[in-house]
Design an enzyme around this catalytic site. Structure first.
Site, PDB file in Angstrom:
ATOM      1  N   GLY A  68     -56.632  12.463  11.986  1.00  0.00           N
ATOM      2  CA  GLY A  68     -56.291  13.517  12.858  1.00  0.00           C
ATOM      3  C   GLY A  68     -54.968  13.981  12.357  1.00  0.00           C
ATOM      4  N   LYS A  85     -49.599  14.514  18.258  1.00  0.00           N
ATOM      5  CA  LYS A  85     -50.345  13.691  16.998  1.00  0.00           C
ATOM      6  C   LYS A  85     -51.770  13.506  17.542  1.00  0.00           C
ATOM      7  CE  LYS A  85     -48.367  10.193  15.076  1.00  0.00           C
ATOM      8  NZ  LYS A  85     -47.767   8.916  14.729  1.00  0.00           N
ATOM      9  N   ASP A  95     -43.689  -0.898  10.199  1.00  0.00           N
ATOM     10  CA  ASP A  95     -43.667  -0.072   9.117  1.00  0.00           C
ATOM     11  C   ASP A  95     -42.533   0.804   8.856  1.00  0.00           C
ATOM     12  OD1 ASP A  95     -44.644   1.371   6.836  1.00  0.00           O
ATOM     13  OD2 ASP A  95     -45.811   2.826   8.000  1.00  0.00           O
TER      14      ASP A  95
END
Length: 480
Positions: A222, A239, A353
């Site tokens: 996406g 998003k 992350d």
């Protein structure tokens, strides 16, 4: 690698090998989630064999995972099987036969962006393209494939992330009520109007409220878009997650990009109120896609900041005044990063992350924001999500022991913070997996060239998880 089958069909008086398909035509793509691949293979293969039609399929679950992964090119994704009807009549008959064969089955796959969906099928798609297309060698050694128009002209055979027929080809199902991706979804870069399919509006309104004005990034899972919230007139980032892409399995649980986007929304809500975390605004589904809306913050990427001409240290450390300009920025950024991580950990969240791609910074004030919490986890998360966190991160910023564990730990963020600060000195962290000793060699060399030893001390302390010691180094540095 493909499992590529050339069909040998029975014939009166013996057997015969079917003729090779033409160089181009309508091809059928069968899309599949990992859990449904074997069933779809069992349903589709007999039909192809009976029809004497050539096909190919992904060789194993690993290859199917690659095909549907986040990093796969959008125009190639979702194609578990490809069927090559020899002409349009066979194509029309075959895809309808496959539709009837699969319609009553509990099977589905990700939307094939380059294709048109056949009727209401969740697994059958089609496009016009090359079977054995002419190829042309490019100057860089790659090859381009082409279609041949009726007048003999070569036309690029592009796998676009939307359905487009060559101008001389008519869609045999143009009048069918097939469900295609709505033209107002932003699968195309909104800032490039020339790239949009004909008739696509300049701006897209999602959920009746969020006006999409441009694209920040695309992936097979996406896009990420920027726009305006018409209700508040505030800037937002949106998003997108496509169902059944970026799938992975933990036990009996299959997780896809939609699950991870919902998870990211939950993490943002846990961290809501922290001044360096974008505020979550909305989570909703429109058509078959899910969207997360969050506050848009202004800044540049962390690595871009340290690469600026008046900031970058290596390889210009010998230039007069370079170290003196670098040190105050490093010291301030290091202190801020440590405080930010501590506040996140106080909420029970591990980021997972932390890398230069996931931090924005204001060049003037040095204010920073964490972004992209897909890999972040909380102690209350289910085992599948905890395991996912250990698998997804940025090379060069992953703790060496991480892959051997079933969940993230705070030390993972502190190691990433060390590599984050290391990358501000010299962006070489991706190579340390090849030679871990290089971590000390680079820093020692830079210290010998004039970089303060405290830079090395802060990085070394965080690498080992000695956070209080790193804070003491910074505090003493400020007092010096």
């Amino acid at each position: 690698m493909w499992l590529h089958a050339r069909i040998v069909a029975g014939a009166a008086g013996g057997s015969r090998r079917t003729a090779l398909p033409p160089t181009q035509g309508f091809k059928i793509h069968v899309s599949s989630a990992p859990a449904h691949a074997e069933r779809l293979f069992d349903l589709v293969v007999p039909v192809c064999v009976e029809s004497g039609v050539e096909f190919k399929a992904a060789a194993d679950p690993v290859m199917l995972g690659v095909i549907n992964s986040k990093t796969q090119e959008r125009g190639f994704s979702g194609k578990f099987m490809t069927v090559y009807p020899p002409d349009e009549d066979v194509f029309v008959t075959l895809i309808e036969t496959l539709h009837r064969r699969t319609a009553g089955e509990a099977v589905e796959g990700p939307y094939v962006l380059s294709d048109r969906r056949y009727r209401d099928s969740k697994v059958l798609f089609y496009r016009y393209g090359g079977f054995r297309p002419p190829r042309r060698l490019n100057i860089d050694g790659t090859q381009s494939t082409f279609l041949v128009s009726p007048d003999g002209t070569y036309v690029a055979d592009e796998r676009l992330p939307y359905f487009r027929l060559p101008p001389w080809v008519r869609d045999p199902f143009a009048e069918e009520p097939a469900e295609a991706a709505p033209q107002d979804t932003t699968e195309e870069p909104a800032e490039d109007p020339a790239a949009r399919p004909a008739g696509e509006p300049a701006a897209t309104l999602l959920n009746g409220r969020y006006r999409i004005e441009g694209a920040l990034a695309f992936s097979n899972a996406g896009g990420v878009y920027h726009g305006t919230d018409d209700a508040t007139r505030g800037p937002v980032v949106v998003k997108e997650a496509r169902r059944l892409t970026n799938c992975w399995t933990s036990g009996d649980r299959t997780v896809d990009s939609v699950d991870m986007l919902r998870h990211e929304y939950d993490v943002l809500r846990r961290l809501e109120g922290l001044e360096f975390v974008p505020r979550p605004v909305d989570l909703f589904r429109e058509w078959e896609h899910t969207f997360l809306v969050e506050e848009r913050v202004d800044g540049i990427a962390f690595h871009d900041f340290w690469a600026q001409d008046d900031v970058i240290l290596a390889p210009y450390i010998r230039r007069e005044g370079r170290v003196e300009r670098f040190v105050p920025r490093f010291r301030e950024v290091a202190g801020r990063v440590i405080r930010m991580i501590e506040q996140v950990h106080a909420r029970g969240v591990v980021l997972g992350d932390l890398s230069p791609n996931n931090i924005l910074i204001d060049s003037e004030t040095l204010r920073m924001w964490f972004i992209d919490f897909e890999s972040a986890v909380h102690g209350d998360d289910e085992a599948a999500l905890l395991a996912y966190g250990t698998r997804w991160g940025t090379p060069g910023f992953l703790h060496p022991d991480r892959a051997s564990r079933d969940r993230l730990l705070p030390c993972d963020d502190w190691y990433a913070a060390a590599m984050l600060l290391y990358s501000s000195v010299v962006p070489a962290t991706a190579f340390f997996a090849l030679n871990p000793l290089a971590q000390d060699l680079f820093l020692d060399e830079l210290v010998a060239l004039g970089m303060p030893a405290r830079v090395r001390s802060v990085v070394s302390c965080l690498t080992a998880g000695r956070v209080e010691e790193a804070k003491s180094v910074l505090a003493g540095w400020e007092d010096a």
